[in-house]
Design a protein around this motif. Structure first.
Motif, mmCIF file in Angstrom:
data_model
loop_
_atom_site.group_PDB
_atom_site.id
_atom_site.type_symbol
_atom_site.label_atom_id
_atom_site.label_comp_id
_atom_site.label_asym_id
_atom_site.label_seq_id
_atom_site.Cartn_x
_atom_site.Cartn_y
_atom_site.Cartn_z
ATOM 1 N N GLY A 171 19.666 22.219 70.499
ATOM 2 C CA GLY A 171 19.164 22.378 69.137
ATOM 3 C C GLY A 171 17.847 21.672 68.919
ATOM 4 O O GLY A 171 16.919 22.222 68.317
ATOM 5 N N GLU A 172 17.721 20.449 69.434
ATOM 6 C CA GLU A 172 16.465 19.727 69.309
ATOM 7 C C GLU A 172 15.356 20.418 70.101
ATOM 8 O O GLU A 172 14.199 20.460 69.673
ATOM 9 C CB GLU A 172 16.650 18.296 69.809
ATOM 10 N N GLY A 173 15.722 20.964 71.274
ATOM 11 C CA GLY A 173 14.724 21.660 72.077
ATOM 12 C C GLY A 173 14.175 22.897 71.379
ATOM 13 O O GLY A 173 12.987 23.192 71.468
ATOM 14 N N MET A 174 15.054 23.608 70.660
ATOM 15 C CA MET A 174 14.599 24.809 69.959
ATOM 16 C C MET A 174 13.678 24.483 68.788
ATOM 17 O O MET A 174 12.863 25.315 68.380
ATOM 18 C CB MET A 174 15.798 25.624 69.469
ATOM 19 N N LEU A 175 13.780 23.277 68.239
ATOM 20 C CA LEU A 175 12.878 22.891 67.155
ATOM 21 C C LEU A 175 11.437 22.846 67.632
ATOM 22 O O LEU A 175 10.512 23.053 66.840
ATOM 23 C CB LEU A 175 13.289 21.531 66.580
ATOM 24 N N ALA A 176 11.244 22.582 68.923
ATOM 25 C CA ALA A 176 9.881 22.594 69.464
ATOM 26 C C ALA A 176 9.316 24.002 69.510
ATOM 27 O O ALA A 176 8.099 24.195 69.384
ATOM 28 C CB ALA A 176 9.868 21.974 70.864
ATOM 29 N N GLN A 220 9.631 30.744 67.388
ATOM 30 C CA GLN A 220 10.747 31.585 67.833
ATOM 31 C C GLN A 220 12.056 31.247 67.135
ATOM 32 O O GLN A 220 13.084 31.838 67.435
ATOM 33 C CB GLN A 220 10.941 31.428 69.350
ATOM 34 N N LEU A 221 12.010 30.293 66.210
ATOM 35 C CA LEU A 221 13.239 29.823 65.585
ATOM 36 C C LEU A 221 13.601 30.706 64.399
ATOM 37 O O LEU A 221 13.405 30.357 63.245
ATOM 38 C CB LEU A 221 13.076 28.370 65.139
ATOM 39 N N VAL A 222 14.164 31.881 64.706
ATOM 40 C CA VAL A 222 14.645 32.806 63.676
ATOM 41 C C VAL A 222 16.172 32.708 63.607
ATOM 42 O O VAL A 222 16.811 32.087 64.455
ATOM 43 C CB VAL A 222 14.200 34.250 63.990
ATOM 44 N N TRP A 223 16.749 33.338 62.591
ATOM 45 C CA TRP A 223 18.169 33.126 62.297
ATOM 46 C C TRP A 223 19.085 33.506 63.459
ATOM 47 O O TRP A 223 20.067 32.804 63.748
ATOM 48 C CB TRP A 223 18.557 33.883 61.034
ATOM 49 N N TYR A 224 18.779 34.607 64.176
ATOM 50 C CA TYR A 224 19.700 35.028 65.224
ATOM 51 C C TYR A 224 19.604 34.113 66.446
ATOM 52 O O TYR A 224 20.577 33.986 67.202
ATOM 53 C CB TYR A 224 19.459 36.494 65.625
ATOM 54 N N ARG A 225 18.471 33.450 66.645
ATOM 55 C CA ARG A 225 18.396 32.469 67.735
ATOM 56 C C ARG A 225 19.149 31.189 67.364
ATOM 57 O O ARG A 225 19.702 30.516 68.241
ATOM 58 C CB ARG A 225 16.938 32.165 68.081
ATOM 59 N N VAL A 226 19.150 30.850 66.087
ATOM 60 C CA VAL A 226 19.945 29.703 65.641
ATOM 61 C C VAL A 226 21.426 29.970 65.905
ATOM 62 O O VAL A 226 22.151 29.102 66.418
ATOM 63 C CB VAL A 226 19.701 29.420 64.147
ATOM 64 N N LEU A 227 21.889 31.167 65.570
ATOM 65 C CA LEU A 227 23.285 31.526 65.839
ATOM 66 C C LEU A 227 23.564 31.534 67.342
ATOM 67 O O LEU A 227 24.652 31.140 67.785
ATOM 68 C CB LEU A 227 23.603 32.896 65.234
#
Length: 347
Positions: A313-318, A322-329
């Motif tokens: 999760g922290e890595g995706m914040l970088a 690309q941090l859209v809703w379906y990538r969060v899920l």
């Protein structure tokens, strides 16, 4: 008589007014029922859909939380089991002293990992738990990681921004990264990447970095993306000419397992046979002044689930673009956020 007739007429008028009022009420009710029926025929209202989705997400969150707690319960034993396997590759005893840990921390890395990916954010979404494992195991096994990204992900015209995001993410993963800028390796579902071109870039990194092992996608590319699959074939082409370097491919999980969060690890992957699966290797271990030969599973088992989720999760914040809703899920429910399974590449 006249007064009596007038009273009758007044009563009749009152009755007519009451009847008219009742008629209007009935007509209104009929209209409401017809409107409601038309609404049902048209489908559920937006509010109904939102309430249903909210209930479903709440139920899924509770299930995920339950599985996460169960995973926490069993992860300590798995951690000990993994570290005991890793200690087989070390010259010192499996239970290191504080001086041993300090010496290994200051020593030259014994494991040099080359991770070959296709796009920025691949290292986090698919390989994040493995990178987290390497960080956690560093006191026992000093390691150095280099990430070779074969494109800057310019499919949406955000290549330069995604390059900066990858560099930022690699700092969190304690790894250095090299980004390839080659028109033949342009990001896109319809772009065919030449295997030999990828093999040359891999060979260049091998000459410069001298990795002890190479890691990449498998033949299915985890998500089926053609660039991921091309990365596998490029690494395989390099290994065909250089078979001496150990290489591992990230196993593509079936759909039922891929999006079940930690559940696969709760019901099966916590078993020793799953965490250590892979071909057996012979290693020499010195204990008590005597040297003996033992078998072990793969050198790099999957990561610890209770650490990997937050790290991914922290890595995706970088990778903010690309941090859209379906990538969060995906990060929350994907089993790759809780562990990875590797297969040995044998050209």
């Amino acid at each position: 008589e006249r007064e009596r007739e007038e009273k009758k007429m007044e009563h009749l008028d009152e009755i007519r007014e009451v009847a008219d009022g009742l008629g209007e009420m009935l007509e209104g009710r009929v209209a409401e029922v017809e409107e409601r029926e038309r609404g049902r025929d048209a489908g559920p209202s937006i509010l109904t859909v939102l309430l249903f989705c909210t209930k479903a997400l709440f139920l899924a969150f509770n299930c995920l939380l339950f599985m996460y707690i169960v995973t926490l319960r069993f992860s300590l034993g798995v951690r000990r089991k993994n570290l005991s396997k890793l200690s087989l590759s070390l010259p010192s005893p499996s239970t290191p002293t504080r001086e041993d840990v300090q010496e290994r921390t200051n020593a030259t890395p014994t494991a040099r990992i080359l991770l070959v990916i296709a796009h920025p954010d691949d290292e986090t979404m698919f390989f994040g738990s493995f990178l987290r494992f390497l960080i956690d195991a560093r006191p026992q096994i000093p390691s150095q990681v280099r990430i070779l990204c074969l494109s800057n992900g310019n499919g949406d015209g955000l290549g330069k921004q995604r390059e900066k995001e990858l560099i930022s993410a690699c700092k969190g993963w304690e790894a250095d990264c090299h980004i390839v800028e080659d028109a033949r390796l342009a990001d896109g579902l319809n772009t065919v990447w030449p295997q030999e071109t990828i093999a040359k870039y891999v060979e260049k990194e091998v000459v410069d970095f001298h990795p002890t092992a190479i890691f990449t996608f498998d033949a299915h590319g985890v998500s089926g993306h053609p660039n991921h699959i091309a990365a596998y074939h490029g690494v395989f082409a390099f290994l065909s000419r250089n078979p001496g370097i150990p290489a591992y491919a990230l196993q593509t999980e079936p759909l039922w397992r891929k999006y079940m969060g930690p559940l696969p690890f709760v019901v099966g992957a916590l078993a020793a046979s799953t965490w250590g699966r892979g071909e057996k290797e012979k290693v020499k271990v010195r204990e008590g002044g005597e040297e003996e030969e033992r078998e072990r599973g793969e050198l790099y088992p999957i990561s610890f689930p209770y650490i990997a989720l937050w790290a991914v999760g922290e890595g995706m914040l970088a990778h903010w673009s690309q941090l859209v809703w379906y990538r969060v899920l995906f990060v929350i429910f994907s089993s790759y956020s809780y562990g990875t399974t590797w297969t040995r590449l044998s050209p």
